[in-house]
Design a protein around this motif. Structure first.
Motif, short mmCIF file in Angstrom:
data_model
loop_
_atom_site.label_atom_id
_atom_site.label_comp_id
_atom_site.label_asym_id
_atom_site.label_seq_id
_atom_site.Cartn_x
_atom_site.Cartn_y
_atom_site.Cartn_z
N ASP A 1 0.80 -1.23 0.00
CA ASP A 1 0.00 0.00 0.00
C ASP A 1 0.84 1.28 0.00
O ASP A 1 0.32 2.35 0.29
CB ASP A 1 -0.94 0.01 1.21
N ALA B 1 -6.56 -9.80 4.40
CA ALA B 1 -6.41 -8.58 5.18
C ALA B 1 -5.33 -8.78 6.23
O ALA B 1 -5.04 -9.92 6.63
CB ALA B 1 -7.73 -8.19 5.85
N LYS C 1 -17.05 -8.81 5.79
CA LYS C 1 -18.16 -8.06 5.18
C LYS C 1 -19.50 -8.32 5.86
O LYS C 1 -20.38 -7.47 5.83
CB LYS C 1 -18.25 -8.40 3.70
N LEU D 1 -13.10 -6.31 9.44
CA LEU D 1 -12.34 -7.22 8.59
C LEU D 1 -13.22 -8.08 7.69
O LEU D 1 -12.79 -8.49 6.62
CB LEU D 1 -11.51 -8.15 9.48
N LYS E 1 -6.13 -4.54 2.54
CA LYS E 1 -5.97 -3.41 3.45
C LYS E 1 -5.22 -3.85 4.70
O LYS E 1 -5.41 -4.97 5.19
CB LYS E 1 -7.34 -2.86 3.84
N VAL E 2 -4.36 -2.96 5.22
CA VAL E 2 -3.70 -3.18 6.50
C VAL E 2 -4.51 -2.44 7.56
O VAL E 2 -4.62 -1.21 7.52
CB VAL E 2 -2.25 -2.69 6.49
N TYR E 3 -5.07 -3.17 8.50
CA TYR E 3 -5.90 -2.61 9.56
C TYR E 3 -5.04 -2.31 10.79
O TYR E 3 -3.96 -2.85 10.96
CB TYR E 3 -7.01 -3.58 9.94
N VAL F 1 -13.79 -11.67 3.40
CA VAL F 1 -12.86 -10.73 4.01
C VAL F 1 -12.81 -9.43 3.22
O VAL F 1 -12.78 -9.44 1.98
CB VAL F 1 -11.45 -11.36 4.10
N ALA F 2 -12.83 -8.34 3.92
CA ALA F 2 -12.65 -7.02 3.30
C ALA F 2 -11.15 -6.77 3.20
O ALA F 2 -10.55 -6.04 3.99
CB ALA F 2 -13.33 -5.93 4.13
N GLY F 3 -10.54 -7.44 2.22
CA GLY F 3 -9.08 -7.50 2.15
C GLY F 3 -8.45 -6.39 1.32
O GLY F 3 -9.08 -5.41 0.95
N LYS G 1 -8.25 -8.93 -2.87
CA LYS G 1 -8.94 -8.46 -1.66
C LYS G 1 -9.56 -9.60 -0.86
O LYS G 1 -10.58 -9.44 -0.20
CB LYS G 1 -9.98 -7.39 -2.00
N TRP H 1 -4.03 -10.99 -1.80
CA TRP H 1 -4.09 -9.58 -1.40
C TRP H 1 -4.67 -8.74 -2.53
O TRP H 1 -5.56 -7.92 -2.33
CB TRP H 1 -2.69 -9.09 -1.02
#
Length: 415
Positions: A88, A110, A414, A412, A353-355, A349-351, A107, A104
Motif C-alpha cells: 500500500d 487482510a 463483510k 475485517l 488493506k492493513v488494519y 474478508v474485506a481485504g 482483496k 491480497w
C-alpha cells in the motif's frame, strides 16, 4: 459381525486414534452427519485458525518499508526496499510471501498490524496459553476461546457431528479444549495419531482409552470415524493448481481441505506451524524466517486453490503468541517482543488493506522502549471472526471481561 461401541468415551492407544473395521455405514448416521454438514453449509461459514508457535517477527513479515527507523535498528536483517513486495505504499510483504500476493490483490487477504495480547509476558508458554484461552493474564481458565465460541452458537446442534471441531495434530490444542466435542487427528490418510496396530482388537483399544484426544458420543463417534474412512482418504487428490509443500504444515492444510470437502459437518479447524523463535541467524531475504514464510505462504495459497468455490465460505485467521524486538540482537536475530501481525483470509474478508493504528518505531513510540506497541487487541480480530463466521453472539462468554463489542470490530469481514 458388527463391532462393539463405546458409551461416551474416546478410544486411544499409545497416542493413536484408529479406525477398526470397514463395515457399511448405518443410514441413521449418514442422515445425522450429513444434516450437520448441510446446516453448516447453509450458514455458509467455516473458521480455520492457524497458530504460528514461537513468536513470529511481524516486522519482517509485513515490513514497514517507509519507516526510516526500521532500517536504522535492523542493519543486517531488514528487508531491502527494492525486494519488499509493496502492498500500500507503506507496508509490504517479505519476498518469501509471494504466493499470498494474488490473494491480497483480489482483496481476499487482510492484515492487522501492531496487534497482540495486552499481557506483558515474554514467556512462550504463558503467552500461548493466554492467547489460546482468550483470557490474557488469567492462568485459571480451563477451556479455549474457540471451544467457547462454538458453545455460544445458536443452540441448533442436536446430534451434532463429532467432526464439528477438528485439530490437525497429535493432541487437542488449548484453543479447542472445553465442553464442546472436538477431535485431534494427525493423519487423515491412515486414520492414526501416532501408531496403532491395525489388527488390534477394538475392545483392547477401548479399555486402554482416554478422552483427551477424541471427545465423542459413543456410537455416533465411532460410526462417524468409519464414515470418514468410507470417503477413501488415501485416494484424495487436491484440485488442479493446489501445490502443497511436502512439509508438516503443508500436509496439515491439505488434510483440512480434505476434511472440509468431505461434508462431515466440520465448522472449525485448527493447525499450527512452529519454528518462529528466531533468536539467532534470522536472516533477511533468505534464512530461517524466509523458510518458515515460504512454507506457510505456499501452504495457505494451495489451500485456497484447493477449496475452489468453497473458499468463499471460509474465514482463516493466523496468530502468534507475541512479536519480536524492534532492534536486532548481537547474533543476527531478534528477541521476545510485544505487538505482532495477524492475517485474515477468506471469501468474505474485506481485504487488500492493513488494519490497525500504526504506533511508529521511534524510541519514544515503543513499548518499554524496545518493542512495537499494541494498538489492536487480538481478541478484536478473533471476536469479529467468531461473531461473523460462527454466529457466536455472546462475546463476553467467548472473551470474558474483555469489553469486546460488535460495534467496535475492525471491519475485517463483510458480513
Amino acid at each position: 459381525m458388527p463391532l462393539p461401541f463405546p458409551t461416551r468415551r474416546a478410544f486411544l492407544k499409545s497416542g493413536a486414534l484408529a479406525v477398526v473395521g470397514t463395515a457399511a455405514i448405518p443410514s441413521f448416521l449418514t442422515r445425522s452427519v450429513l444434516a450437520q454438514a448441510t446446516t453448516a453449509q447453509a450458514q455458509g461459514k467455516r473458521l480455520v485458525v492457524i497458530f504460528q508457535r514461537g513468536a513470529a517477527d511481524g516486522l519482517n513479515i509485513v515490513v514497514p518499508w517507509r519507516e526510516k527507523a526500521y532500517y536504522d535498528v535492523r542493519p543486517t536483517i531488514a528487508i531491502p526496499q527494492k525486494q519488499v513486495l509493496d502492498l500500500d505504499g507503506f507496508f509490504g510483504f517479505h519476498p518469501a510471501m509471494a504466493p499470498l500476493k494474488p490473494l491480497w490483490n483480489q482483496k481476499h487477504l487482510a492484515i492487522v498490524h501492531a496487534c497482540g495480547s495486552p499481557d506483558p509476558t515474554r514467556s512462550h508458554f504463558d503467552a500461548q496459553d493466554f492467547m489460546e484461552s482468550g483470557t490474557p493474564g488469567m492462568k485459571a481458565t480451563n477451556d479455549g476461546w474457540l471451544n467457547r465460541a462454538l458453545a455460544t452458537e445458536t443452540p441448533a446442534h442436536h446430534g451434532e457431528s463429532p467432526f464439528r471441531a477438528v485439530a490437525l495434530g497429535t493432541q487437542l490444542p488449548r484453543t479447542l479444549q472445553g465442553r464442546i466435542p472436538a477431535v485431534a487427528v494427525n493423519n487423515v490418510k491412515n486414520f492414526t495419531v501416532g501408531a496403532a496396530e491395525p489388527t488390534q482388537d477394538f475392545s483392547t483399544m477401548y479399555d486402554e482409552s482416554v478422552n483427551a484426544v477424541l471427545h465423542g458420543t459413543g456410537q455416533e463417534t465411532f460410526e462417524a470415524v468409519r464414515m470418514l474412512k468410507a470417503t477413501n482418504p488415501a485416494s484424495y487428490v487436491p484440485a488442479a493448481g493446489a501445490n502443497y509443500p511436502n512439509t508438516a504444515f503443508g500436509n496439515s492444510m491439505k488434510q483440512i481441505a480434505q476434511l472440509l470437502k468431505a461434508n462431515l459437518g466440520v465448522e472449525t479447524a485448527f493447525a499450527d506451524i512452529g519454528g518462529w523463535d528466531t533468536h539467532q541467524n534470522q536472516g533477511s531475504v533468505n534464512g530461517q524466517l524466509a523458510g518458515r514464510l515460504k512454507e506457510m505462504s505456499e501452504s495457505l495459497a494451495a489451500f485456497w486453490t484447493d477449496m475452489g468455490d468453497q473458499a468463499e465460505s471460509i474465514t482463516l485467521v493466523t496468530m502468534s503468541e507475541f512479536g519480536r524486538t524492534v532492534h536486532q540482537n548481537g547474533t543476527g536475530g531478534t528477541d521476545h517482543g510485544h505487538a505482532n501481525v495477524m492475517f485474515v483470509m477468506g471469501g468474505q474478508v474485506a481485504g487488500g488493506k492493513v488494519y490497525g493504528k500504526w504506533p511508529g518505531m521511534e524510541k519514544n513510540q515503543l513499548y518499554e522502549e524496545r518493542d512495537l506497541a499494541i494498538t489492536t487487541d487480538f481478541r478484536q480480530v478473533l471476536g469479529e471472526s467468531v461473531y461473523k463466521t460462527l454466529g457466536a453472539r455472546n462475546l463476553n462468554a467467548v472473551f470474558p471481561d474483555s469489553g469486546i463489542q460488535s460495534n467496535r470490530f475492525p471491519g475485517l469481514l463483510k458480513a
